[in-house]
Write a protein that holds these residues in place. Structure first.
Motif, PDB file in Angstrom:
ATOM      1  N   GLU A 272       4.234  -5.298   6.185  1.00  0.00           N
ATOM      2  CA  GLU A 272       4.481  -3.795   6.787  1.00  0.00           C
ATOM      3  C   GLU A 272       5.925  -3.806   7.164  1.00  0.00           C
ATOM      4  O   GLU A 272       6.626  -4.738   7.517  1.00  0.00           O
ATOM      5  N   SER A 273       6.535  -2.649   7.111  1.00  0.00           N
ATOM      6  CA  SER A 273       7.772  -2.232   7.443  1.00  0.00           C
ATOM      7  C   SER A 273       7.987  -2.501   8.844  1.00  0.00           C
ATOM      8  O   SER A 273       7.396  -1.722   9.852  1.00  0.00           O
ATOM      9  N   ALA A 274       8.979  -3.457   9.308  1.00  0.00           N
ATOM     10  CA  ALA A 274       8.971  -3.681  10.818  1.00  0.00           C
ATOM     11  C   ALA A 274       9.895  -2.412  11.306  1.00  0.00           C
ATOM     12  O   ALA A 274       9.665  -2.056  12.492  1.00  0.00           O
ATOM     13  N   ARG A 275      10.571  -1.873  10.567  1.00  0.00           N
ATOM     14  CA  ARG A 275      11.339  -0.587  11.018  1.00  0.00           C
ATOM     15  C   ARG A 275      10.300   0.422  11.444  1.00  0.00           C
ATOM     16  O   ARG A 275      10.494   1.228  12.454  1.00  0.00           O
ATOM     17  N   TRP A 276       9.406   0.687  10.516  1.00  0.00           N
ATOM     18  CA  TRP A 276       8.359   1.811  10.812  1.00  0.00           C
ATOM     19  C   TRP A 276       7.418   1.125  12.058  1.00  0.00           C
ATOM     20  O   TRP A 276       7.148   2.174  13.046  1.00  0.00           O
ATOM     21  N   LEU A 277       7.051   0.107  12.248  1.00  0.00           N
ATOM     22  CA  LEU A 277       6.298  -0.375  13.159  1.00  0.00           C
ATOM     23  C   LEU A 277       7.008  -0.232  14.708  1.00  0.00           C
ATOM     24  O   LEU A 277       6.561   0.332  15.844  1.00  0.00           O
ATOM     25  N   LEU A 278       8.379  -0.536  14.653  1.00  0.00           N
ATOM     26  CA  LEU A 278       9.084  -0.225  15.885  1.00  0.00           C
ATOM     27  C   LEU A 278       9.440   1.182  16.266  1.00  0.00           C
ATOM     28  O   LEU A 278       9.104   1.584  17.271  1.00  0.00           O
ATOM     29  N   ALA A 279       9.830   2.042  15.121  1.00  0.00           N
ATOM     30  CA  ALA A 279       9.742   3.564  15.162  1.00  0.00           C
ATOM     31  C   ALA A 279       8.540   4.219  15.747  1.00  0.00           C
ATOM     32  O   ALA A 279       8.718   5.088  16.359  1.00  0.00           O
ATOM     33  N   ASN A 280       7.244   3.593  15.538  1.00  0.00           N
ATOM     34  CA  ASN A 280       6.041   3.921  16.089  1.00  0.00           C
ATOM     35  C   ASN A 280       5.716   3.159  17.259  1.00  0.00           C
ATOM     36  O   ASN A 280       4.415   3.318  17.532  1.00  0.00           O
ATOM     37  N   GLY A 281       6.394   2.556  17.953  1.00  0.00           N
ATOM     38  CA  GLY A 281       6.035   1.654  19.280  1.00  0.00           C
ATOM     39  C   GLY A 281       5.209   0.499  18.783  1.00  0.00           C
ATOM     40  O   GLY A 281       4.664  -0.070  20.065  1.00  0.00           O
ATOM     41  N   LYS A 282       5.007   0.085  17.661  1.00  0.00           N
ATOM     42  CA  LYS A 282       4.106  -1.147  17.563  1.00  0.00           C
ATOM     43  C   LYS A 282       4.779  -2.295  17.609  1.00  0.00           C
ATOM     44  O   LYS A 282       4.956  -3.143  16.736  1.00  0.00           O
ATOM     45  N   VAL A 283       5.411  -2.814  18.919  1.00  0.00           N
ATOM     46  CA  VAL A 283       6.290  -3.832  19.088  1.00  0.00           C
ATOM     47  C   VAL A 283       5.516  -5.257  18.670  1.00  0.00           C
ATOM     48  O   VAL A 283       6.346  -6.107  17.905  1.00  0.00           O
ATOM     49  N   ASP A 284       4.361  -5.569  19.091  1.00  0.00           N
ATOM     50  CA  ASP A 284       3.816  -6.720  18.654  1.00  0.00           C
ATOM     51  C   ASP A 284       3.846  -7.111  17.281  1.00  0.00           C
ATOM     52  O   ASP A 284       3.927  -8.237  16.732  1.00  0.00           O
ATOM     53  N   GLU A 285       3.413  -6.077  16.493  1.00  0.00           N
ATOM     54  CA  GLU A 285       3.280  -6.196  15.070  1.00  0.00           C
ATOM     55  C   GLU A 285       4.585  -6.734  14.376  1.00  0.00           C
ATOM     56  O   GLU A 285       4.822  -7.322  13.465  1.00  0.00           O
ATOM     57  N   ALA A 286       5.679  -5.730  15.007  1.00  0.00           N
ATOM     58  CA  ALA A 286       7.021  -5.966  14.287  1.00  0.00           C
ATOM     59  C   ALA A 286       7.299  -7.115  14.567  1.00  0.00           C
ATOM     60  O   ALA A 286       8.124  -7.845  13.714  1.00  0.00           O
ATOM     61  N   HIS A 287       7.091  -7.776  15.782  1.00  0.00           N
ATOM     62  CA  HIS A 287       7.693  -9.005  16.319  1.00  0.00           C
ATOM     63  C   HIS A 287       6.902 -10.120  15.300  1.00  0.00           C
ATOM     64  O   HIS A 287       7.696 -11.049  14.990  1.00  0.00           O
TER      65      HIS A 287
END
Length: 545
Positions: A272-287
């Motif tokens: 998944e796009s880490a940019r999108w995850l962070l922009a939508n507050g999904k920090v754990d998945e982005a990490h």
């Protein structure tokens, strides 16, 4: 700290990105086979009225015998769409002269088709010729109508639910609907399933591009966009070869749909796009995905230091939990300008590209060779695009490519039809410029819109572009009334779109905007390649193991 800085630390363009590009190139190979399939599955072979009084409707009859049943056109050829109500009788000692004046009527008993080029097409399947030829041409329009609405649907859903889930939905639905199209038992069923398949395929178009760009650092975005474009060109050349080998439309449709199964299998390894995850507050998945990227790129020192607290500081408080929609594209001044101008540019790009691509006849060569030449010219065009984008920028390149394509189309309509080689050469070069414009449009648009509404932006521009693509086949019908009408329209729109590009801002060496505020302000101002964000602390800039 900005995402660009974290991406540099975990490896902005290394093994992880190369694997991602390879996996995303698989669906890009599928796209041109469907988008330009109309040239082959709806090809219209030479035909004439079936004559029930002759064996096999006159398929094997000689010209003299057929002339008793079919009238001649002004050029001396037998009519494709008309027949005598009753056979003519020849006067003695005067071959070719009739002793009766039989009425000329439309074909009453179907048609006999020449199978030297196509074994079967939608035109021969449902007799979509003569008075019904518009229905055959409309099949391309139905497909692009589906693509148009698919752009809106997938653009919104990808920004809401993520890139990866929508990519899987696109793969599965494309496989199912493509197979259903191949087994269509009626014109209506085929038109509906092709339109729905077009909607499903759009998910691949805009989602693969966004994923590839969002995982690439500032210095390699142009390269990434070019590679994705080259995958399209390779698929386009493979289409010509497949169509040459598989002359039956149902087999060809199944053959180009089968790779969707490989894309579904590859989906499990696509992040998944880490940019999108962070922009939508999904920090754990982005990490999780950033750690995977760091380890694959052998940035083990940074992987051990990266924790969720660092990423939480990057999440803008105003974006967390907020749901964005297409309305956000026009709520603020700069985004409103981008939306209006980029929409016009995309209409011109798609309208010109498909206006050239779907016209593979009239140049004196067979459709397979012409299509292959059209596809082959895309490779040097994309290589040239790569250098142009970094030398003169996105805006100037987009304008230059569109205007040149329009000018060449205008010149080509002035060349006599007898000069087949010259006309083909100009058409192929014009096709190269139109493909360069399309390649630039995808990259340029992705860089103009912020991450939180990037898919909405791509969805909107793709929607407008597909309107242009759906109108292109219909504009070609104007040639029945005035031969030069289609090239005049295509050339004018291309030049207008090129001029409109100059109203947009340049994005060369500019950080991708993450939020609406980034797009409206100067926070994503131009920065040297691979330069760190000034907000990054010294701790996060020390050399990595």
């Amino acid at each position: 700290m900005r995402f660009e800085d974290v991406l540099l630390q975990v490896g902005g363009f290394s093994r992880f990105q190369f694997l991602l590009l390879f996996l995303l190139s698989l669906p890009r190979l599928i796209l041109p086979s469907h988008f330009l399939l109309h040239n082959f599955i709806s090809g219209v072979p030479s035909h004439r009225c079936a004559v029930p009084d002759l064996p096999e409707g006159g398929a094997t009859a000689d010209a003299d015998t057929l002339s008793l049943h079919l009238p001649q056109e002004p050029d001396g050829s037998l009519s494709s769409c008309r027949a005598y109500a009753s056979p003519r009788l020849l006067l003695p000692h005067a071959p070719g002269n009739s002793s009766n004046a039989s009425a000329i009527v439309p074909c009453q008993h179907g048609w006999v088709y020449n199978s030297s080029q196509f074994l079967s097409t939608t035109a021969t399947q449902w007799d979509l010729v003569c008075e019904d030829k518009q229905l055959n041409q409309a099949l391309a329009t139905f497909f692009f109508i589906g693509v148009t609405f698919g752009a809106v649907i997938f653009g919104n859903l990808s920004d809401k639910f993520g890139r990866k889930p929508m990519l899987l939905l696109s793969f599965v639905s494309s496989a199912v609907l493509g197979t259903a199209s191949a087994f269509s038992v009626s014109y209506a069923m085929f038109a509906v399933t092709r339109a729905l398949c077009g909607a499903a395929l759009t998910g691949m178009t805009i989602t693969t591009l966004a994923l590839s760009i969002e995982w690439t650092d500032l210095g390699h975005r142009t390269f990434t966009g070019t590679i994705m474009g080259l995958a399209w060109s390779l698929g386009n050349m493979l289409l010509a070869l497949l169509a040459y080998c598989l002359r039956a439309w149902r087999l060809l449709l199944l053959a180009i749909t089968a790779p969707c199964l490989a894309a579904i299998a590859a989906w499990w390894w696509i992040p998944e796009s880490a940019r999108w995850l962070l922009a939508n507050g999904k920090v754990d998945e982005a990490h999780m995905y950033l750690l995977r990227c760091a380890r694959m790129n052998r940035k083990h020192g940074y992987a051990s230091e990266l924790d969720t607290e660092v990423l939480k500081k990057m999440v803008e408080s105003e974006t967390s939990g907020r749901v964005y929609s297409y309305l956000d594209l026009v709520k603020t001044p700069k985004l409103r300008k981008i939306t209006i101008c980029s929409g016009i540019v995309w209409f011109a790009v798609a309208f010109t590209y498909y206006g050239i691509s779907l016209n593979v006849t009239g140049f004196g060569f067979n459709v397979y060779l012409t299509h292959f030449l059209y596809a082959a010219i895309e490779v040097p065009a994309k290589v040239g695009t790569y250098f142009a984008l970094d030398c003169i920028g996105r805006r100037n390149s987009q304008a230059l490519f569109l205007i040149n394509a329009g000018v060449l189309m205008g010149i080509n309509m002035l060349i006599p039809t007898e000069r087949a080689l010259v006309r083909t050469l100009l058409a192929v070069i014009g096709k190269g410029f139109s493909e360069a414009a399309f390649t630039t449009a995808f990259l340029y648009t992705a860089e103009l819109y912020p991450t939180v509404i990037r898919q909405c932006g791509l969805g909107y521009t793709s929607f407008v572009g597909r309107i242009g693509g759906s109108l292109a086949p219909l504009v070609m019908l104007l040639g029945d009334a005035w031969t030069v009408a289609p090239p005049v329209v295509f050339a004018a729109v291309a030049v207008l779109g090129g001029c409109m590009t100059l109203l947009l801002s340049e994005t060369l060496n500019v950080r991708l905007p993450e939020t609406v505020q980034d797009a409206e302000g100067d926070r994503h101002k131009r920065a040297p390649e691979n330069a760190p964000d000034p907000e990054v602390t010294e701790v996060h800039l020390r050399p990595l193991i």
